[in-house]
Design a protein around this motif. Structure first.
Motif, mmCIF file in Angstrom:
data_model
loop_
_atom_site.group_PDB
_atom_site.id
_atom_site.type_symbol
_atom_site.label_atom_id
_atom_site.label_comp_id
_atom_site.label_asym_id
_atom_site.label_seq_id
_atom_site.Cartn_x
_atom_site.Cartn_y
_atom_site.Cartn_z
ATOM 1 N N ALA A 79 0.830 -1.205 0.000
ATOM 2 C CA ALA A 79 0.000 0.000 0.000
ATOM 3 C C ALA A 79 0.866 1.258 0.000
ATOM 4 O O ALA A 79 2.048 1.218 0.333
ATOM 5 C CB ALA A 79 -0.889 -0.017 1.231
ATOM 6 N N ASP A 80 0.247 2.376 -0.347
ATOM 7 C CA ASP A 80 0.907 3.665 -0.179
ATOM 8 C C ASP A 80 1.254 3.813 1.296
ATOM 9 O O ASP A 80 0.567 3.272 2.150
ATOM 10 C CB ASP A 80 -0.031 4.792 -0.585
ATOM 11 C CG ASP A 80 -0.404 4.726 -2.062
ATOM 12 O OD1 ASP A 80 0.291 4.031 -2.814
ATOM 13 O OD2 ASP A 80 -1.391 5.371 -2.442
ATOM 14 N N HIS A 81 2.326 4.536 1.579
ATOM 15 C CA HIS A 81 2.688 4.657 2.986
ATOM 16 C C HIS A 81 3.296 6.011 3.324
ATOM 17 O O HIS A 81 3.742 6.741 2.447
ATOM 18 C CB HIS A 81 3.622 3.522 3.418
ATOM 19 C CG HIS A 81 4.950 3.521 2.743
ATOM 20 N ND1 HIS A 81 5.217 2.762 1.646
ATOM 21 C CD2 HIS A 81 6.085 4.193 3.027
ATOM 22 C CE1 HIS A 81 6.464 2.943 1.278
ATOM 23 N NE2 HIS A 81 7.013 3.815 2.087
ATOM 24 N N ILE A 82 3.280 6.302 4.619
ATOM 25 C CA ILE A 82 3.969 7.459 5.173
ATOM 26 C C ILE A 82 5.002 6.928 6.156
ATOM 27 O O ILE A 82 4.856 5.833 6.702
ATOM 28 C CB ILE A 82 3.010 8.456 5.855
ATOM 29 C CG1 ILE A 82 2.233 7.772 6.983
ATOM 30 C CG2 ILE A 82 2.057 9.076 4.848
ATOM 31 C CD1 ILE A 82 1.430 8.736 7.833
ATOM 32 N N ALA A 83 6.058 7.713 6.357
ATOM 33 C CA ALA A 83 7.118 7.282 7.266
ATOM 34 C C ALA A 83 7.662 8.485 8.022
ATOM 35 O O ALA A 83 7.714 9.601 7.496
ATOM 36 C CB ALA A 83 8.233 6.605 6.489
ATOM 37 N N VAL A 84 8.070 8.237 9.239
ATOM 38 C CA VAL A 84 8.742 9.236 10.061
ATOM 39 C C VAL A 84 10.009 8.583 10.600
ATOM 40 O O VAL A 84 10.009 7.387 10.914
ATOM 41 C CB VAL A 84 7.824 9.751 11.195
ATOM 42 C CG1 VAL A 84 7.431 8.655 12.151
ATOM 43 C CG2 VAL A 84 8.435 10.930 11.907
ATOM 44 N N GLY A 85 11.077 9.340 10.645
ATOM 45 C CA GLY A 85 12.323 8.726 11.086
ATOM 46 C C GLY A 85 13.365 9.734 11.516
ATOM 47 O O GLY A 85 13.132 10.940 11.544
ATOM 48 N N GLY A 86 14.519 9.209 11.824
ATOM 49 C CA GLY A 86 15.650 10.027 12.233
ATOM 50 C C GLY A 86 16.938 9.318 11.905
ATOM 51 O O GLY A 86 16.945 8.130 11.560
ATOM 52 N N GLY A 87 18.014 10.054 11.984
ATOM 53 C CA GLY A 87 19.297 9.453 11.692
ATOM 54 C C GLY A 87 20.425 10.454 11.851
ATOM 55 O O GLY A 87 20.257 11.517 12.456
ATOM 56 N N ALA A 88 21.551 10.101 11.280
ATOM 57 C CA ALA A 88 22.740 10.937 11.357
ATOM 58 C C ALA A 88 23.542 10.801 10.078
ATOM 59 O O ALA A 88 23.499 9.767 9.409
ATOM 60 C CB ALA A 88 23.590 10.528 12.553
ATOM 61 N N ARG A 89 24.251 11.864 9.746
ATOM 62 C CA ARG A 89 25.194 11.870 8.629
ATOM 63 C C ARG A 89 26.568 12.248 9.152
ATOM 64 O O ARG A 89 26.701 13.142 9.975
ATOM 65 C CB ARG A 89 24.833 12.935 7.597
ATOM 66 C CG ARG A 89 23.812 12.580 6.616
ATOM 67 C CD ARG A 89 23.730 13.688 5.579
ATOM 68 N NE ARG A 89 22.612 13.465 4.684
ATOM 69 C CZ ARG A 89 22.224 14.336 3.779
ATOM 70 N NH1 ARG A 89 22.859 15.489 3.650
ATOM 71 N NH2 ARG A 89 21.201 14.070 2.999
ATOM 72 N N TYR A 90 27.573 11.587 8.610
ATOM 73 C CA TYR A 90 28.947 11.968 8.883
ATOM 74 C C TYR A 90 29.583 12.330 7.547
ATOM 75 O O TYR A 90 29.600 11.503 6.630
ATOM 76 C CB TYR A 90 29.723 10.841 9.566
ATOM 77 C CG TYR A 90 31.164 11.221 9.791
ATOM 78 C CD1 TYR A 90 31.505 12.160 10.761
ATOM 79 C CD2 TYR A 90 32.173 10.680 9.016
ATOM 80 C CE1 TYR A 90 32.816 12.541 10.956
ATOM 81 C CE2 TYR A 90 33.489 11.048 9.205
ATOM 82 C CZ TYR A 90 33.809 11.986 10.177
ATOM 83 O OH TYR A 90 35.102 12.366 10.354
#
Length: 164
Positions: A79-90
């Motif tokens: 199905a179509d979806h929504i997402a919420v998230g977090g992370g980091a970049r170096y």
């Protein structure tokens, strides 16, 4: 010979300009097109998505990110979806090469939920002092099943915010 000197000075100025963008205390806003059939997993059909990002450099070369995304695909299995998230970049190199680690929670039209950790490698091409074009390759691992794990390409636009 003059062309070589001008090219060298221009490359040096771009590199020094990029260096200033990855300093502690700077902010970041970004958006990426995802999908466009530029990723693969065993469950999807036609796929298009938009991902919005906001970040903050907690340390030099280290950015914390929050993400919000929506995706549409033509498959009946997913199905179509929504997402919420977090992370980091170096930022590995001062010229814009980065490595990212992230995680997101996906909710797909009341059909299923999934938690997906991922990795990303990309490059921030500065087109002026604060705006970048950011292509990246990514892999998101699905805990729902291997058919939902995804390898893909993102094309993003980033804005590095600073005080001056």
């Amino acid at each position: 010979m003059n062309k070589k000197i001008i090219l060298l000075v221009t490359a040096l100025m771009i590199t020094l300009g990029a260096n200033a963008q990855f300093q502690e205390g700077k902010g970041y806003l970004g958006a990426s097109l995802t999908g466009l059939d530029l990723h693969y997993n065993a469950a999807d059909g036609l796929n298009i998505g938009l991902e919005l990002k906001a970040g903050y450099f907690a340390l030099d070369n280290f950015m914390l990110l929050g993400t919000l995304s929506a995706e549409h695909n033509g498959s009946e299995a997913v199905a179509d979806h929504i997402a919420v998230g977090g992370g980091a970049r170096y930022y590995i190199m001062q010229n814009g090469l980065y490595l990212g680690l992230n995680g997101k929670f996906i909710h797909a039209n009341h059909n299923y939920n999934d938690l997906m950790p991922g990795i990303e490698i990309g490059y921030a091409f500065f087109i002026n002092r604060s705006v970048t074009i950011e292509p990246s390759l990514y892999y998101d691992h699905s805990f729902k099943g291997s058919n939902y794990s995804t390898v893909g390409l993102k094309l993003g636009l980033g804005i590095y915010l600073f005080d001056d």
